[in-house]
Design a protein around this motif. Structure first.
Motif, PDB file in Angstrom:
ATOM      1  N   LEU A  20      -6.111  -7.184  -3.765  1.00 49.67           N
ATOM      2  CA  LEU A  20      -5.292  -8.005  -4.656  1.00 49.67           C
ATOM      3  C   LEU A  20      -6.076  -8.385  -5.912  1.00 49.67           C
ATOM      4  O   LEU A  20      -5.549  -8.312  -7.033  1.00 49.67           O
ATOM      5  N   LEU A  21      -7.321  -8.763  -5.739  1.00 51.13           N
ATOM      6  CA  LEU A  21      -8.170  -9.110  -6.885  1.00 51.13           C
ATOM      7  C   LEU A  21      -8.400  -7.903  -7.785  1.00 51.13           C
ATOM      8  O   LEU A  21      -8.374  -8.016  -9.016  1.00 51.13           O
ATOM      9  N   ALA A  22      -8.621  -6.753  -7.181  1.00 53.79           N
ATOM     10  CA  ALA A  22      -8.867  -5.553  -7.969  1.00 53.79           C
ATOM     11  C   ALA A  22      -7.635  -5.140  -8.759  1.00 53.79           C
ATOM     12  O   ALA A  22      -7.742  -4.621  -9.869  1.00 53.79           O
ATOM     13  N   SER A  43       5.418  -9.060  -9.015  1.00 52.33           N
ATOM     14  CA  SER A  43       4.734  -8.516 -10.186  1.00 52.33           C
ATOM     15  C   SER A  43       4.291  -7.078  -9.915  1.00 52.33           C
ATOM     16  O   SER A  43       4.031  -6.687  -8.771  1.00 52.33           O
ATOM     17  N   PRO A  44       4.221  -6.257 -10.954  1.00 54.53           N
ATOM     18  CA  PRO A  44       3.773  -4.865 -10.778  1.00 54.53           C
ATOM     19  C   PRO A  44       2.393  -4.770 -10.149  1.00 54.53           C
ATOM     20  O   PRO A  44       2.123  -3.857  -9.360  1.00 54.53           O
ATOM     21  N   GLU A  45       1.527  -5.722 -10.486  1.00 52.91           N
ATOM     22  CA  GLU A  45       0.165  -5.699  -9.951  1.00 52.91           C
ATOM     23  C   GLU A  45       0.151  -5.983  -8.446  1.00 52.91           C
ATOM     24  O   GLU A  45      -0.620  -5.377  -7.697  1.00 52.91           O
ATOM     25  N   THR A  50      -0.194  -3.943  -2.711  1.00 51.06           N
ATOM     26  CA  THR A  50       0.303  -3.698  -1.352  1.00 51.06           C
ATOM     27  C   THR A  50       0.354  -2.201  -1.051  1.00 51.06           C
ATOM     28  O   THR A  50       0.069  -1.780   0.079  1.00 51.06           O
ATOM     29  N   GLU A  51       0.692  -1.417  -2.045  1.00 45.81           N
ATOM     30  CA  GLU A  51       0.749   0.033  -1.838  1.00 45.81           C
ATOM     31  C   GLU A  51      -0.660   0.615  -1.666  1.00 45.81           C
ATOM     32  O   GLU A  51      -0.874   1.509  -0.838  1.00 45.81           O
ATOM     33  N   ALA A  52      -1.616   0.113  -2.439  1.00 43.18           N
ATOM     34  CA  ALA A  52      -3.004   0.581  -2.309  1.00 43.18           C
ATOM     35  C   ALA A  52      -3.582   0.173  -0.960  1.00 43.18           C
ATOM     36  O   ALA A  52      -4.311   0.950  -0.319  1.00 43.18           O
ATOM     37  N   TYR A  53      -3.252  -1.043  -0.528  1.00 37.49           N
ATOM     38  CA  TYR A  53      -3.728  -1.534   0.774  1.00 37.49           C
ATOM     39  C   TYR A  53      -3.220  -0.633   1.899  1.00 37.49           C
ATOM     40  O   TYR A  53      -3.974  -0.276   2.808  1.00 37.49           O
ATOM     41  N   ALA A  54      -1.967  -0.241   1.812  1.00 35.40           N
ATOM     42  CA  ALA A  54      -1.397   0.645   2.833  1.00 35.40           C
ATOM     43  C   ALA A  54      -2.096   2.004   2.835  1.00 35.40           C
ATOM     44  O   ALA A  54      -2.346   2.579   3.902  1.00 35.40           O
ATOM     45  N   ARG A  55      -2.442   2.499   1.660  1.00 35.21           N
ATOM     46  CA  ARG A  55      -3.102   3.807   1.586  1.00 35.21           C
ATOM     47  C   ARG A  55      -4.489   3.779   2.207  1.00 35.21           C
ATOM     48  O   ARG A  55      -4.976   4.804   2.719  1.00 35.21           O
ATOM     49  N   LEU A  56      -5.147   2.628   2.172  1.00 34.10           N
ATOM     50  CA  LEU A  56      -6.493   2.529   2.734  1.00 34.10           C
ATOM     51  C   LEU A  56      -6.518   2.847   4.224  1.00 34.10           C
ATOM     52  O   LEU A  56      -7.553   3.279   4.752  1.00 34.10           O
ATOM     53  N   ASN A 213      -1.534  -2.848  10.680  1.00 33.34           N
ATOM     54  CA  ASN A 213      -1.484  -2.165  11.973  1.00 33.34           C
ATOM     55  C   ASN A 213      -0.116  -1.561  12.304  1.00 33.34           C
ATOM     56  O   ASN A 213       0.107  -1.099  13.430  1.00 33.34           O
ATOM     57  N   THR A 214       0.792  -1.565  11.326  1.00 31.87           N
ATOM     58  CA  THR A 214       2.119  -0.981  11.525  1.00 31.87           C
ATOM     59  C   THR A 214       2.390   0.017  10.402  1.00 31.87           C
ATOM     60  O   THR A 214       3.017  -0.310   9.387  1.00 31.87           O
ATOM     61  N   PRO A 215       1.913   1.246  10.548  1.00 27.54           N
ATOM     62  CA  PRO A 215       2.083   2.240   9.488  1.00 27.54           C
ATOM     63  C   PRO A 215       3.532   2.498   9.103  1.00 27.54           C
ATOM     64  O   PRO A 215       3.808   2.919   7.974  1.00 27.54           O
ATOM     65  N   SER A 216       4.453   2.224  10.022  1.00 29.97           N
ATOM     66  CA  SER A 216       5.864   2.461   9.716  1.00 29.97           C
ATOM     67  C   SER A 216       6.451   1.398   8.788  1.00 29.97           C
ATOM     68  O   SER A 216       7.523   1.597   8.213  1.00 29.97           O
ATOM     69  N   MET A 217       5.768   0.272   8.642  1.00 29.25           N
ATOM     70  CA  MET A 217       6.250  -0.792   7.755  1.00 29.25           C
ATOM     71  C   MET A 217       5.971  -0.412   6.313  1.00 29.25           C
ATOM     72  O   MET A 217       4.851  -0.034   5.963  1.00 29.25           O
ATOM     73  N   THR A 218       6.963  -0.512   5.474  1.00 29.59           N
ATOM     74  CA  THR A 218       6.776  -0.189   4.067  1.00 29.59           C
ATOM     75  C   THR A 218       6.186  -1.382   3.322  1.00 29.59           C
ATOM     76  O   THR A 218       6.286  -2.534   3.773  1.00 29.59           O
ATOM     77  N   ALA A 219       5.602  -1.096   2.173  1.00 28.18           N
ATOM     78  CA  ALA A 219       5.057  -2.162   1.344  1.00 28.18           C
ATOM     79  C   ALA A 219       6.164  -3.115   0.900  1.00 28.18           C
ATOM     80  O   ALA A 219       5.951  -4.327   0.763  1.00 28.18           O
ATOM     81  N   GLU A 220       7.359  -2.574   0.683  1.00 29.77           N
ATOM     82  CA  GLU A 220       8.494  -3.410   0.281  1.00 29.77           C
ATOM     83  C   GLU A 220       8.883  -4.377   1.397  1.00 29.77           C
ATOM     84  O   GLU A 220       9.164  -5.558   1.133  1.00 29.77           O
TER      85      GLU A 220
END
Length: 235
Positions: A20-22, A43-45, A50-56, A213-220
């Motif tokens: 989030l900070l990054a 916000s776009p940021e 959240t999308e970057a966190y999921a990709r990690l 821990n729930t890959p099926s959950m979307t960032a949205e």
């Protein structure tokens, strides 16, 4: 593996806060963590965070769930992983393994966010009418806060000395970076528990670890849950 992640809720929240900070810098972090402004979530940021966190999740390994931080650090120490995101205490693990900062490994403050998330600990003694016990307490407190005690302890643990008159030239390159951040205006910000009630802290952490821990959950879907929790726990 590229990323060694500790499989404990605290560390999953730890990583999210750094992402989030990054993504949004200190203003976005404070808008959500400190001010509890639900508009931050749209916000776009924040969306990008959240999308970057999921990709990690795709950069770590199947052995992550439940793994403690020492075993996770050892993955990097032993050359089985590229990096770990951890607190200052990890310095002790690398030092104990005989590794030298700046020579055997490098470190950075978060994901190039230019802001360090800080926490603190305290020594608290119970009151007593026992003069001998009180003398021992005074001695321990004086030793802990002494110049020698501060440099010896922090050199091993990896934390920033609480005294500003400590000669930090003996600290390794990782600790020197942390000291520089603390000495820069806007270079450090408190951990979320300093801003939030225990109830909010736990509720947000539960959502973060559930998302991780729930890959099926979307960032949205995750952001929708955060909005609801943000409204439910305004403090």
């Amino acid at each position: 593996m590229p990323f060694a992640q500790t499989g404990i809720a605290f560390f999953e929240e730890f990583v999210f806060n750094e992402v989030l900070l990054a993504s949004g810098g200190l203003p976005l972090y404070q808008q959500f963590i400190r001010d509890h402004d639900g508009a931050a979530i749209d916000s776009p940021e924040f969306v990008a965070a959240t999308e970057a966190y999921a990709r990690l999740r795709g950069y770590t390994d199947p052995g992550m769930p439940g793994r403690n931080w020492t075993d996770t650090a050892n993955l990097v120490i032993n050359g089985d992983a590229g990096f770990i995101l951890n607190g200052d205490w990890a310095n002790a693990a690398f030092t104990s393994a005989g590794l030298v900062a700046g020579t055997d490994y490098e470190c950075n403050i978060g994901f190039a966010s230019h802001v360090m998330v800080m926490g603190s600990d305290a020594l608290v003694f119970p009151t007593s009418g026992d003069a001998e016990l009180m003398q021992a307490q005074d001695l321990l407190a004086a030793t802990a806060i002494s110049l020698e005690g501060q440099i010896n302890f922090n050199s091993v643990k990896g934390s920033v000395p609480v005294r500003t008159d400590v000669d930090t030239s003996a600290l390794n390159s990782c600790l020197a970076k942390a000291v520089a951040f603390v000495g820069t205006e806007g270079g450090a910000t408190p951990w979320p528990s300093y801003y939030n009630s225990p109830e909010r802290n736990l509720a947000v952490r539960d959502l973060i670890t559930g998302f991780w821990n729930t890959p099926s959950m979307t960032a949205e879907q995750f952001r929708a849950q955060l909005k609801s929790t943000n409204a439910q726990y305004p403090n």
